[in-house]
Scaffold this active site. Structure first.
Site, short mmCIF file in Angstrom:
data_model
loop_
_atom_site.label_atom_id
_atom_site.label_comp_id
_atom_site.label_asym_id
_atom_site.label_seq_id
_atom_site.Cartn_x
_atom_site.Cartn_y
_atom_site.Cartn_z
N HIS A 83 40.50 35.51 27.05
CA HIS A 83 39.76 35.02 25.88
C HIS A 83 40.45 33.79 25.32
O HIS A 83 41.66 33.75 25.15
CB HIS A 83 39.72 36.11 24.79
CG HIS A 83 39.00 35.67 23.56
ND1 HIS A 83 37.64 35.69 23.44
CD2 HIS A 83 39.47 35.16 22.39
CE1 HIS A 83 37.30 35.23 22.26
NE2 HIS A 83 38.38 34.89 21.59
N ASP A 123 32.03 44.43 13.35
CA ASP A 123 32.57 43.06 13.32
C ASP A 123 31.45 42.07 13.04
O ASP A 123 31.63 41.11 12.28
CB ASP A 123 33.26 42.72 14.64
CG ASP A 123 33.68 41.25 14.67
OD1 ASP A 123 34.54 40.89 13.86
OD2 ASP A 123 33.11 40.48 15.45
N ARG A 129 32.15 37.17 6.03
CA ARG A 129 33.30 36.26 5.98
C ARG A 129 32.85 34.82 5.98
O ARG A 129 33.39 33.97 5.26
CB ARG A 129 34.24 36.51 7.18
CG ARG A 129 35.03 37.79 7.05
CD ARG A 129 35.68 38.16 8.37
NE ARG A 129 36.60 37.15 8.84
CZ ARG A 129 36.95 36.98 10.12
NH1 ARG A 129 36.44 37.76 11.06
NH2 ARG A 129 37.78 36.03 10.46
N SER A 179 39.03 40.92 14.65
CA SER A 179 37.66 40.59 15.08
C SER A 179 37.63 40.33 16.59
O SER A 179 36.82 40.89 17.34
CB SER A 179 37.19 39.35 14.30
OG SER A 179 36.05 38.80 14.86
N LYS A 187 36.35 43.24 19.88
CA LYS A 187 35.30 42.93 20.86
C LYS A 187 35.84 42.95 22.28
O LYS A 187 35.18 43.43 23.20
CB LYS A 187 34.68 41.56 20.54
CG LYS A 187 33.73 41.63 19.34
CD LYS A 187 33.18 40.29 18.97
CE LYS A 187 34.22 39.38 18.45
NZ LYS A 187 33.91 38.45 17.43
N1 URA Z 1 36.29 34.47 16.82
C1 URA Z 1 35.93 35.73 16.50
O1 URA Z 1 35.33 36.42 17.31
N2 URA Z 1 36.27 36.22 15.29
C2 URA Z 1 36.94 35.49 14.37
O2 URA Z 1 37.22 35.99 13.31
C3 URA Z 1 37.30 34.16 14.70
C4 URA Z 1 36.97 33.67 15.94
#
Ligand code: URA
Length: 433
Positions: free
Chosen positions: A80, A159, A166, A181, A185
């Protein structure tokens, strides 16, 4: 348990218990947005301990589907990136790592704002299908070792809900919230181990090294607490990673790297991340051996062949990698000349915005994009630019977009009389293994 008590507790800088954090996530859909918003702001101002951050990750992770990759043999390693400009490392290291025998299920996203997205890049290949079911993805990985696709199922709905809040409450920039976050995922996607590319610099979320290091340490620690191997590589984003920015352009540059024709920072970052993947996947003892395996599969063409195999398996036309004129071509091309001098720096976020303004990106999720739009940047920090050749070349289908893109791009480059040192692409590696 009571939501107001939890908000008060965090406002008073106290540590929340595991039960309180799971209670909060369970309240999604039951309690009003303003209570979540108040708690998010309290977290943003007062932070979270490593334990709280891991608990929040776990609570969000179990809020939706969890992908089951048990039917794929071997250690599944995901990668990622926190998002950058001209970062097409995924299109290089996924086929390359798979060609060395590593099973890779790569769930990618679309570009938004100044950053590009792997799914958009892949969709610039005629016919390429990014929408696979879990069953199809598992079959493809068992057949050819790799898949690159959009998210399937309903991963981490908590999320999704919190991220939207947010976005409108000024609480995106909280390191524990960013870390939980992303990690929730990634872990819901069923992976055994994760290699993180934490971008740092003017084109990244994390503008300075201290913040990048903190984010890396927290994410690696979440992995430790949730029993997953995680390695974070902090990489430089003070200039575009590759030379080509845009969807088709980045597929072309990835192909050039896999053909062994392009080295430089994109190559270096891709091989560093790929080596860490092979080590986490147990296919190499150490990163030196891993790197040799990857380099060998560039030299013998196996990496490129694997990329073509992935494209074919997902309905795309692989021959575009041999003949780039088969891609959709841009209508307009503009060469950019700047004043002579040393390339001192880039406002890399603006370079990404320039590419988006040319048509390569979008500012909202449903905007169409122009796959052929983008920028080729011929010089890097530390180079001397003698103004005899174009500094960059811009591509677009539209005169107005070309003007907007040019305006943003020229403002984003700093040329100086003073000699400037080149920057290293890989800054630091932090791991929990
Ligand atoms: N990417 C995400 O998936 N979440 C965040 O909070 C910031 C970048």
């Amino acid at each position: 348990m009571n939501f107001i008590d939890i908000i008060n507790k965090k406002r008073n800088k106290q540590e929340l218990t595991t039960e309180e954090i799971y209670f909060v996530i369970d309240q999604i859909g039951k309690s009003p947005d303003y209570q979540f918003s108040a708690l998010l702001m309290a977290i943003c101002l007062n932070g979270m301990t490593r334990r709280e951050t891991a608990d929040l990750t776990g609570a969000m992770l179990y809020s939706g589907d969890i992908i089951d990759l048990e039917r794929i043999e071997g250690v599944k390693v995901d990668k990622h990136s926190t998002g950058g400009v001209a970062d097409t490392a995924t299109l290089i290291l996924v086929p390359l790592a798979a060609s060395c025998g590593l099973p890779v299920v790569k769930m990618s996203g679309r570009g938004l704002g100044h950053t590009g997205g792997t799914l958009d890049k892949l969709e610039s290949i005629p016919g390429f299908n990014i929408s696979l079911t879990q069953k199809e993805a598992v079959k493809q990985v068992n057949d050819i070792k790799a898949v690159i696709m959009g998210q399937t199922g309903k991963l981490c709905p908590a999320d999704g809900y919190l991220y939207k809040l947010r976005d409108v409450t000024g609480t995106v920039q909280s390191i524990p919230l960013i870390a939980s976050s992303i990690m929730s995922k990634k872990l819901a996607a069923g992976t055994d181990a994760i290699v993180l590319d934490i971008k740092c610099g003017s084109g990244a979320f994390m503008k300075n090294l201290d913040d990048a290091r903190e984010l890396a340490n927290i994410m690696v620690d979440i992995g430790r607490q949730l029993k997953r191997k995680v390695t974070a590589v902090i990489t430089n984003m003070d200039q575009p990673l590759g030379t080509y920015i845009g969807n088709t352009l980045e597929v072309m540059e990835a192909a050039e790297v896999l053909k062994g024709k392009v080295k430089g920072d994109l190559y270096e970052v891709s091989l560093t991340l790929g080596s860490e993947m092979l080590v986490l996947g147990g296919l190499a003892e150490n990163t030196q051996d891993a790197r040799k395996m990857l380099e060998e599969n560039i030299g013998n063409g196996k990496g490129l062949a694997k990329f073509k195999e992935i494209i074919t398996a997902q309905g795309g036309l692989p021959y575009v990698l041999d003949d780039y004129s088969r891609f959709k071509q841009p209508k307009l091309k503009k060469e950019i000349y700047l004043k002579e001098g040393y390339v001192h720096g880039f406002d890399t976020e603006s370079v990404g915005r320039a590419s988006a303004a040319l048509g390569a990106g979008r500012t909202s999720y449903d905007m169409p994009i122009d796959y052929s739009a983008g920028i080729i940047v011929n010089y890097r920090i530390g180079d001397y630019y003698d103004a005899s050749k174009p500094f960059a070349v811009l591509f677009s289908d539209d005169e107005d977009k070309m003007k907007d893109g040019e305006e943003i791009f020229v403002e984003a480059v700093e040329i100086s009389d003073k000699k400037t040192k080149p920057v290293k692409p890989v800054i630091e590696i932090i791991s929990n293994i």
